[in-house]
Design a protein around this motif. Structure first.
Motif, PDB file in Angstrom:
ATOM      1  N   ARG A 141     -34.666  -6.303  -4.064  1.00 31.27           N
ATOM      2  CA  ARG A 141     -35.532  -7.195  -3.576  1.00 31.27           C
ATOM      3  C   ARG A 141     -36.080  -8.294  -4.328  1.00 31.27           C
ATOM      4  N   ARG A 191     -32.196 -21.234  16.785  1.00 32.96           N
ATOM      5  CA  ARG A 191     -30.971 -21.928  16.646  1.00 32.96           C
ATOM      6  C   ARG A 191     -30.406 -22.797  17.706  1.00 32.96           C
ATOM      7  N   ALA A 238     -28.608  -3.435  12.861  1.00 30.59           N
ATOM      8  CA  ALA A 238     -28.382  -3.144  11.468  1.00 30.59           C
ATOM      9  C   ALA A 238     -29.276  -3.397  10.668  1.00 30.59           C
ATOM     10  N   LEU A 239     -30.095  -4.555  10.925  1.00 25.65           N
ATOM     11  CA  LEU A 239     -31.279  -5.008   9.951  1.00 25.65           C
ATOM     12  C   LEU A 239     -32.426  -4.165  10.317  1.00 25.65           C
ATOM     13  N   ASP A 298     -26.699  -2.869   4.428  1.00 26.35           N
ATOM     14  CA  ASP A 298     -26.661  -1.578   4.771  1.00 26.35           C
ATOM     15  C   ASP A 298     -26.476  -0.997   5.954  1.00 26.35           C
ATOM     16  N   GLY A 299     -27.317  -1.752   6.987  1.00 32.22           N
ATOM     17  CA  GLY A 299     -27.210  -1.287   8.434  1.00 32.22           C
ATOM     18  C   GLY A 299     -25.833  -1.494   9.201  1.00 32.22           C
ATOM     19  N   LEU A 300     -25.009  -2.859   8.537  1.00 31.51           N
ATOM     20  CA  LEU A 300     -23.967  -3.157   9.145  1.00 31.51           C
ATOM     21  C   LEU A 300     -22.693  -2.290   8.541  1.00 31.51           C
ATOM     22  N   LEU A 313     -38.811   4.512   1.830  1.00 34.15           N
ATOM     23  CA  LEU A 313     -38.915   4.820   0.394  1.00 34.15           C
ATOM     24  C   LEU A 313     -39.954   3.749  -0.171  1.00 34.15           C
ATOM     25  N   CYS A 329     -40.171  -8.856   8.656  1.00 39.33           N
ATOM     26  CA  CYS A 329     -38.814  -9.007   8.651  1.00 39.33           C
ATOM     27  C   CYS A 329     -37.730  -9.329  10.136  1.00 39.33           C
ATOM     28  N   ALA A 337     -30.481  -7.077   2.078  1.00 37.32           N
ATOM     29  CA  ALA A 337     -29.997  -5.914   1.840  1.00 37.32           C
ATOM     30  C   ALA A 337     -30.094  -5.117   3.025  1.00 37.32           C
ATOM     31  N   ALA A 338     -31.124  -4.942   3.800  1.00 42.33           N
ATOM     32  CA  ALA A 338     -31.276  -4.318   4.849  1.00 42.33           C
ATOM     33  C   ALA A 338     -30.310  -4.289   5.981  1.00 42.33           C
ATOM     34  N   LEU A 339     -29.833  -5.540   6.186  1.00 44.71           N
ATOM     35  CA  LEU A 339     -28.477  -5.947   7.127  1.00 44.71           C
ATOM     36  C   LEU A 339     -27.435  -5.400   6.649  1.00 44.71           C
ATOM     37  N   ALA A 341     -35.452  -8.628   1.446  1.00 43.44           N
ATOM     38  CA  ALA A 341     -35.299  -7.607   1.889  1.00 43.44           C
ATOM     39  C   ALA A 341     -34.595  -7.327   3.124  1.00 43.44           C
ATOM     40  N   SER A 342     -34.575  -8.452   3.869  1.00 46.78           N
ATOM     41  CA  SER A 342     -33.503  -8.608   5.233  1.00 46.78           C
ATOM     42  C   SER A 342     -32.166  -8.355   4.941  1.00 46.78           C
ATOM     43  N   GLN A 400     -35.522   1.199   3.743  1.00 49.14           N
ATOM     44  CA  GLN A 400     -36.577   0.657   2.783  1.00 49.14           C
ATOM     45  C   GLN A 400     -37.884   0.928   3.077  1.00 49.14           C
ATOM     46  N   PHE A 437     -32.609   5.151  -5.319  1.00 45.54           N
ATOM     47  CA  PHE A 437     -32.265   4.274  -4.298  1.00 45.54           C
ATOM     48  C   PHE A 437     -33.964   3.344  -4.098  1.00 45.54           C
ATOM     49  N   THR A 438     -35.031   4.178  -4.520  1.00 50.60           N
ATOM     50  CA  THR A 438     -36.173   3.425  -4.667  1.00 50.60           C
ATOM     51  C   THR A 438     -36.113   2.282  -5.568  1.00 50.60           C
ATOM     52  N   TYR A 453     -25.863 -14.632   9.135  1.00 53.89           N
ATOM     53  CA  TYR A 453     -27.081 -14.467   8.424  1.00 53.89           C
ATOM     54  C   TYR A 453     -27.359 -15.647   7.491  1.00 53.89           C
ATOM     55  N   GLY A 500     -31.641  -0.758   8.468  1.00 54.16           N
ATOM     56  CA  GLY A 500     -31.789  -1.103   7.041  1.00 54.16           C
ATOM     57  C   GLY A 500     -33.082  -1.322   6.565  1.00 54.16           C
ATOM     58  N   LEU A 501     -34.019  -1.867   7.353  1.00 52.00           N
ATOM     59  CA  LEU A 501     -35.365  -2.026   6.937  1.00 52.00           C
ATOM     60  C   LEU A 501     -36.234  -0.834   6.990  1.00 52.00           C
ATOM     61  N   ILE A 510     -39.068 -12.081   2.186  1.00 52.53           N
ATOM     62  CA  ILE A 510     -38.574 -11.315   3.671  1.00 52.53           C
ATOM     63  C   ILE A 510     -36.822 -11.673   3.933  1.00 52.53           C
ATOM     64  N   PHE A 558     -33.578  -0.563  -4.510  1.00 50.73           N
ATOM     65  CA  PHE A 558     -34.011  -1.324  -3.583  1.00 50.73           C
ATOM     66  C   PHE A 558     -35.194  -2.298  -4.041  1.00 50.73           C
ATOM     67  N   ASP A 559     -36.028  -1.856  -5.081  1.00 45.80           N
ATOM     68  CA  ASP A 559     -37.058  -2.659  -5.507  1.00 45.80           C
ATOM     69  C   ASP A 559     -36.503  -3.495  -6.527  1.00 45.80           C
TER      70      ASP A 559
END
Lengths: 199, 199
Positions: free
Chosen positions: A135, B198, B166-167, A169-171, B177, B187, A165-167, A162-163, B174, A127-128, A191, B170-171, A159, A131-132
């Motif tokens: 990003r 917006r 979610a963001l 995963d979280g969703l 890690l 972020c 990928a994070a969004l 990273a955001s 990351q 996972f490290t 997004y 996910g952040l 930014i 994500f590297d």
């Protein structure tokens, strides 16, 4: 376990072993996609590929090795599902749509990614590195779009990479817990629309 | 285990038990904040609060009960850390900054949230409810800001509410890690700036 000696003699043990390994990963991907993390077992994978559990352990000594191989296969399947002529945003949405069809594998991803944050976990390096690469790779793609004038100059590509990928995963995590409540694709589209609307 | 009978007689067993329970949760929060998921143990919590493991099990029969209580305490601590006069975006960033000081608890959150997606997991109800409330609560806050003209009418508040939660998750994953590579607050600020810009 039968090793198929005729084929081995013709193509060498390396090719045979790689092919066997690949068919195990395919079977495991299918088993976890159908049954999810809890119900997907070594035995179910062994049954599907027609070998003994002992035979399976020869290729994947630890369950974590097989689980990580399934996640790597998911990355390949996900990439293969996308039309190579699709644009950046469209590619993301196509991959997200493809993930909706394999909730069991996404569940596996959610469990392992969370556990990977603990010290010494076998999935930590995967996972490290993942994500590297995500990003770095996404930032490079976005930078190229900026250079072509397709993405606004005000966007900080590191930014955004990273955001995104994070969004995602979280969703997916929220979607696994409440599939009827969370629309992963609609949120990612929102997004990306916002990102590409920036000056 | 000593039950402190004088105090019990004065205030009733319920109050004493609630106080004891609270001190155990505080101790567990501190232990996990310092040591993380792997190294944080029932024994370490029992030592810190000055009771036996057996005594601890009286209050929290399963480790998952105690872990979930720690996460609930984190929500309280996180909310208490925020100036009540702070605006929406500022509150989010203050909470995110506070989380940076308790990586062990955030690690606990990451592990349990991922595992909670599997069927029958003891943390499943907690996370399903948590995300439901977060989405509903945040959407209501954003709707109020829209009504006051502080947030553009084009923002879909339901999508923004799910996306922000979610963001953030996910952040943090990351960041756990690769702490030096991912700036959670930067972020989140970028996302919120985009949202409030917006039309």
């Amino acid at each position: 376990m039968s090793t198929g000696s005729t084929s081995t003699a013709r193509r060498g043990p390396g090719a045979k072993s790689a092919e066997r390994r690949r068919s195990i990963i395919d079977a495991a991907h299918a088993v976890f996609a159908e049954r999810g993390y809890n119900a997907g077992s070594f035995q179910a994978v062994a049954d599907r590929v027609g070998m003994s559990q002992t035979g399976l352990l020869h290729y994947f000594p630890a369950k974590s090795d097989l689980l990580l191989a399934v996640l790597q296969r998911r990355d390949e399947v996900s990439t293969a599902a996308v039309d190579p002529t699709a644009g950046f945003a469209e590619s993301v949405l196509l991959k997200a749509r493809a993930n909706e069809r394999i909730p069991g594998v996404i569940q596996l991803y959610a469990v392992l990614s969370g556990e990977s944050t603990t010290e010494g976990h076998p999935a930590r390096a995967y996972f490290t590195t993942r994500f590297d690469r995500l990003r770095t790779g996404t930032a490079a793609e976005l930078r190229a779009l900026q250079a072509d004038g397709l993405l606004g100059g005000s966007v900080d590509v590191a930014i955004a990479a990273a955001s995104l990928a994070a969004l995602w995963d979280g969703l997916q995590l929220q979607w696994l817990l409440a599939p009827g409540e969370v629309d992963v694709v609609a949120c990612l589209r929102d997004y990306l629309d916002g990102l590409f609307a920036r000056p």
